[in-house]
Design a protein around this motif. Structure first.
Motif, PDB file in Angstrom:
ATOM      1  N   ASN A  16       5.894   9.183  -9.557  1.00 43.69           N
ATOM      2  CA  ASN A  16       6.431   8.427  -8.434  1.00 43.69           C
ATOM      3  C   ASN A  16       7.217   7.231  -8.981  1.00 43.69           C
ATOM      4  O   ASN A  16       6.648   6.350  -9.628  1.00 43.69           O
ATOM      5  CB  ASN A  16       5.284   7.958  -7.538  1.00 43.69           C
ATOM      6  CG  ASN A  16       5.755   7.362  -6.236  1.00 43.69           C
ATOM      7  OD1 ASN A  16       6.768   6.672  -6.183  1.00 43.69           O
ATOM      8  ND2 ASN A  16       5.002   7.609  -5.184  1.00 43.69           N
ATOM      9  N   LYS A  17       8.509   7.193  -8.723  1.00 38.31           N
ATOM     10  CA  LYS A  17       9.354   6.112  -9.240  1.00 38.31           C
ATOM     11  C   LYS A  17       8.958   4.750  -8.692  1.00 38.31           C
ATOM     12  O   LYS A  17       9.205   3.713  -9.328  1.00 38.31           O
ATOM     13  CB  LYS A  17      10.815   6.408  -8.913  1.00 38.31           C
ATOM     14  CG  LYS A  17      11.380   7.623  -9.658  1.00 38.31           C
ATOM     15  CD  LYS A  17      12.854   7.826  -9.319  1.00 38.31           C
ATOM     16  CE  LYS A  17      13.413   9.027 -10.084  1.00 38.31           C
ATOM     17  NZ  LYS A  17      14.838   9.263  -9.776  1.00 38.31           N
ATOM     18  N   ASN A  18       8.332   4.740  -7.518  1.00 41.59           N
ATOM     19  CA  ASN A  18       7.954   3.467  -6.904  1.00 41.59           C
ATOM     20  C   ASN A  18       6.725   2.840  -7.557  1.00 41.59           C
ATOM     21  O   ASN A  18       6.422   1.676  -7.291  1.00 41.59           O
ATOM     22  CB  ASN A  18       7.674   3.671  -5.410  1.00 41.59           C
ATOM     23  CG  ASN A  18       8.902   4.114  -4.652  1.00 41.59           C
ATOM     24  OD1 ASN A  18      10.024   3.726  -4.977  1.00 41.59           O
ATOM     25  ND2 ASN A  18       8.707   4.925  -3.622  1.00 41.59           N
ATOM     26  N   SER A  19       6.029   3.605  -8.393  1.00 35.70           N
ATOM     27  CA  SER A  19       4.796   3.081  -8.989  1.00 35.70           C
ATOM     28  C   SER A  19       4.814   3.138 -10.514  1.00 35.70           C
ATOM     29  O   SER A  19       3.762   3.147 -11.148  1.00 35.70           O
ATOM     30  CB  SER A  19       3.590   3.869  -8.455  1.00 35.70           C
ATOM     31  OG  SER A  19       3.684   5.237  -8.831  1.00 35.70           O
ATOM     32  N   GLU A  29      -1.034  -6.077  -4.828  1.00 34.34           N
ATOM     33  CA  GLU A  29       0.197  -5.298  -4.970  1.00 34.34           C
ATOM     34  C   GLU A  29      -0.093  -3.793  -5.029  1.00 34.34           C
ATOM     35  O   GLU A  29       0.647  -2.987  -4.460  1.00 34.34           O
ATOM     36  CB  GLU A  29       0.953  -5.758  -6.218  1.00 34.34           C
ATOM     37  CG  GLU A  29       1.560  -7.147  -6.096  1.00 34.34           C
ATOM     38  CD  GLU A  29       2.091  -7.686  -7.418  1.00 34.34           C
ATOM     39  OE1 GLU A  29       2.998  -8.542  -7.376  1.00 34.34           O
ATOM     40  OE2 GLU A  29       1.588  -7.249  -8.489  1.00 34.34           O
ATOM     41  N   ILE A  30      -1.185  -3.437  -5.693  1.00 32.21           N
ATOM     42  CA  ILE A  30      -1.558  -2.015  -5.782  1.00 32.21           C
ATOM     43  C   ILE A  30      -1.894  -1.453  -4.402  1.00 32.21           C
ATOM     44  O   ILE A  30      -1.368  -0.415  -3.991  1.00 32.21           O
ATOM     45  CB  ILE A  30      -2.746  -1.815  -6.737  1.00 32.21           C
ATOM     46  CG1 ILE A  30      -2.330  -2.110  -8.178  1.00 32.21           C
ATOM     47  CG2 ILE A  30      -3.282  -0.381  -6.628  1.00 32.21           C
ATOM     48  CD1 ILE A  30      -3.498  -2.140  -9.155  1.00 32.21           C
ATOM     49  N   ASN A  35      -0.603   1.560   0.552  1.00 31.95           N
ATOM     50  CA  ASN A  35      -0.431   1.560   2.002  1.00 31.95           C
ATOM     51  C   ASN A  35       0.982   1.993   2.395  1.00 31.95           C
ATOM     52  O   ASN A  35       1.174   2.783   3.323  1.00 31.95           O
ATOM     53  CB  ASN A  35      -0.735   0.167   2.553  1.00 31.95           C
ATOM     54  CG  ASN A  35      -0.722   0.130   4.070  1.00 31.95           C
ATOM     55  OD1 ASN A  35      -1.438   0.880   4.721  1.00 31.95           O
ATOM     56  ND2 ASN A  35       0.092  -0.736   4.627  1.00 31.95           N
ATOM     57  N   LYS A  36       1.968   1.506   1.655  1.00 29.01           N
ATOM     58  CA  LYS A  36       3.350   1.854   1.951  1.00 29.01           C
ATOM     59  C   LYS A  36       3.602   3.344   1.688  1.00 29.01           C
ATOM     60  O   LYS A  36       4.278   4.019   2.470  1.00 29.01           O
ATOM     61  CB  LYS A  36       4.300   1.001   1.097  1.00 29.01           C
ATOM     62  CG  LYS A  36       5.782   1.224   1.422  1.00 29.01           C
ATOM     63  CD  LYS A  36       6.647   0.238   0.684  1.00 29.01           C
ATOM     64  CE  LYS A  36       8.123   0.457   1.011  1.00 29.01           C
ATOM     65  NZ  LYS A  36       8.400   0.313   2.458  1.00 29.01           N
ATOM     66  N   GLU A 191       2.270  11.272  -5.914  1.00 29.42           N
ATOM     67  CA  GLU A 191       1.203  10.269  -5.775  1.00 29.42           C
ATOM     68  C   GLU A 191       1.558   9.007  -6.571  1.00 29.42           C
ATOM     69  O   GLU A 191       2.279   9.080  -7.566  1.00 29.42           O
ATOM     70  CB  GLU A 191      -0.121  10.849  -6.288  1.00 29.42           C
ATOM     71  CG  GLU A 191      -0.550  12.155  -5.635  1.00 29.42           C
ATOM     72  CD  GLU A 191      -1.014  11.977  -4.195  1.00 29.42           C
ATOM     73  OE1 GLU A 191      -0.988  10.835  -3.678  1.00 29.42           O
ATOM     74  OE2 GLU A 191      -1.414  12.989  -3.585  1.00 29.42           O
ATOM     75  N   ILE A 192       1.020   7.873  -6.158  1.00 33.25           N
ATOM     76  CA  ILE A 192       1.296   6.648  -6.924  1.00 33.25           C
ATOM     77  C   ILE A 192       0.629   6.718  -8.294  1.00 33.25           C
ATOM     78  O   ILE A 192       1.097   6.139  -9.268  1.00 33.25           O
ATOM     79  CB  ILE A 192       0.865   5.358  -6.196  1.00 33.25           C
ATOM     80  CG1 ILE A 192      -0.654   5.221  -6.151  1.00 33.25           C
ATOM     81  CG2 ILE A 192       1.469   5.252  -4.828  1.00 33.25           C
ATOM     82  CD1 ILE A 192      -1.105   3.779  -6.019  1.00 33.25           C
ATOM     83  N   LEU A 193      -0.489   7.448  -8.383  1.00 34.73           N
ATOM     84  CA  LEU A 193      -1.145   7.737  -9.655  1.00 34.73           C
ATOM     85  C   LEU A 193      -0.890   9.219  -9.914  1.00 34.73           C
ATOM     86  O   LEU A 193      -1.483  10.079  -9.267  1.00 34.73           O
ATOM     87  CB  LEU A 193      -2.646   7.449  -9.570  1.00 34.73           C
ATOM     88  CG  LEU A 193      -3.447   7.573 -10.869  1.00 34.73           C
ATOM     89  CD1 LEU A 193      -2.972   6.540 -11.896  1.00 34.73           C
ATOM     90  CD2 LEU A 193      -4.933   7.398 -10.597  1.00 34.73           C
ATOM     91  N   SER A 194       0.014   9.499 -10.799  1.00 40.91           N
ATOM     92  CA  SER A 194       0.567  10.844 -10.945  1.00 40.91           C
ATOM     93  C   SER A 194      -0.503  11.932 -11.005  1.00 40.91           C
ATOM     94  O   SER A 194      -1.419  11.880 -11.826  1.00 40.91           O
ATOM     95  CB  SER A 194       1.423  10.924 -12.216  1.00 40.91           C
ATOM     96  OG  SER A 194       2.526  10.054 -12.114  1.00 40.91           O
ATOM     97  N   GLY A 195      -0.380  12.902 -10.113  1.00 37.17           N
ATOM     98  CA  GLY A 195      -1.271  14.051 -10.103  1.00 37.17           C
ATOM     99  C   GLY A 195      -2.610  13.845  -9.429  1.00 37.17           C
ATOM    100  O   GLY A 195      -3.399  14.781  -9.337  1.00 37.17           O
TER     101      GLY A 195
END
Length: 299
Positions: A16-19, A29-30, A35-36, A191-195
């Protein structure tokens, strides 16, 4: 069929490029980023609502014909299916055999990872046979990736014996959707945490399962207006909830609701019909039977 594949092509496995700087963020921030990203889930589900609606219609038809809704999955997906199935019992007053959740690796896998269970194609079929799955039932396969061998083989088996099938995945053009009669592919993005598919993917599947079970139960008379009239009063909270549902449905006082709750042997639906149609318990039960359990049709 060759089940090996490059999982990097799956949306659920992409970064995820946003994370990309996730480990440098502070706690606020996490969780703000999570949430976003979660905002994408209902938007993704909205795009597949027509298929969800068709699957619900198929489940209602299955219930009306005496069949069962069976969820099957591995890992998080399997646990979500078991959760949804187990909650149908107290919420809608149904047998624990009407909605069943199966998970790769069996009951141990609910709390512990069972190595290799999701890759066991034969076990998917065996688990269905163990519950006497038949063409009267409907099978819904659950897998974030949409290609879990345990689930795919179960769907193929179900199709082979003439049962109706559905699937819920979080990748576009999934293998499961190509097999199922009603393939639901949700794409909430990486996902923000990949996978880590217990995040957005898990949330998406939970939301869809909420829709399937709730809408299907409403479709067979388990609600009156927006009240859960087949709730089982198995603890103090649910006893009080039952009385308040009677109050809301009949515009009665707490005392009257409590009185008829007991007169109806703590059957909420019967108590409501007794009050609204000025009937005895036996007459109310007869009216409900004739109306196939729909309170609205007794009025």
């Amino acid at each position: 069929m060759n089940y090996k594949m490059d999982i990097s092509k799956l949306d659920t496995e992409k970064r995820n490029k946003n994370s990309e700087n996730l480990d440098s963020l502070n706690s606020l921030e996490i969780v703000s980023l999570m949430n976003k990203e979660d905002e994408n889930v209902p938007k993704a589900i909205a795009r597949v609502l027509p298929t969800i609606g068709k699957l619900v219609d198929a489940v209602v038809e299955t219930f009306n014909n005496g069949g069962r809704l069976i969820y099957i999955g591995a890992g998080t997906s399997g646990r979500l299916g078991i959760l949804d199935a187990s909650e149908c019992v107290p919420t809608f007053g149904v047998s624990n055999e009407m909605v069943v959740g199966l998970i790769a690796g069996g009951s141990k896998a609910i709390v512990d990872a069972v190595e290799g269970a999701e890759d066991n194609r034969e076990m998917g079929i065996t688990d269905l046979k163990d519950i006497n799955f038949s063409k009267k039932d409907i099978l819904v396969g659950l897998s974030a990736s949409g290609r879990t061998p345990y689930v795919v083989s179960a769907l193929e088996y179900a199709k082979g014996i003439g049962a109706v099938t559905g699937s819920v995945s979080c990748n576009s053009n999934s293998e499961m959707a190509s097999i199922a009669d009603y393939g639901i592919d949700i794409s909430p993005g990486p996902e923000i945490l990949s996978g880590s598919t217990r995040l957005k993917s898990g949330t998406a599947q939970k939301m869809v399962l909420n829709m399937i079970s709730t809408a299907s139960m409403i479709g067979i008379g388990k609600a009156y207006k927006n009240l859960m009239v087949d709730v089982q009063p198995t603890n103090e909270k649910l006893i009080e909830r039952s009385k308040r549902i009677i109050m809301e449905a009949t515009d009665s006082s707490y005392e009257k609701a409590e009185e008829f709750f007991e007169k109806a042997d703590r059957n909420v639906k019967v108590a409501i019909v007794m009050i609204l149609t000025n009937s005895s318990k036996d007459d109310a039960m007869k009216k409900l039977k004739e109306a196939k359990g729909f309170v609205s049709k007794t009025l």
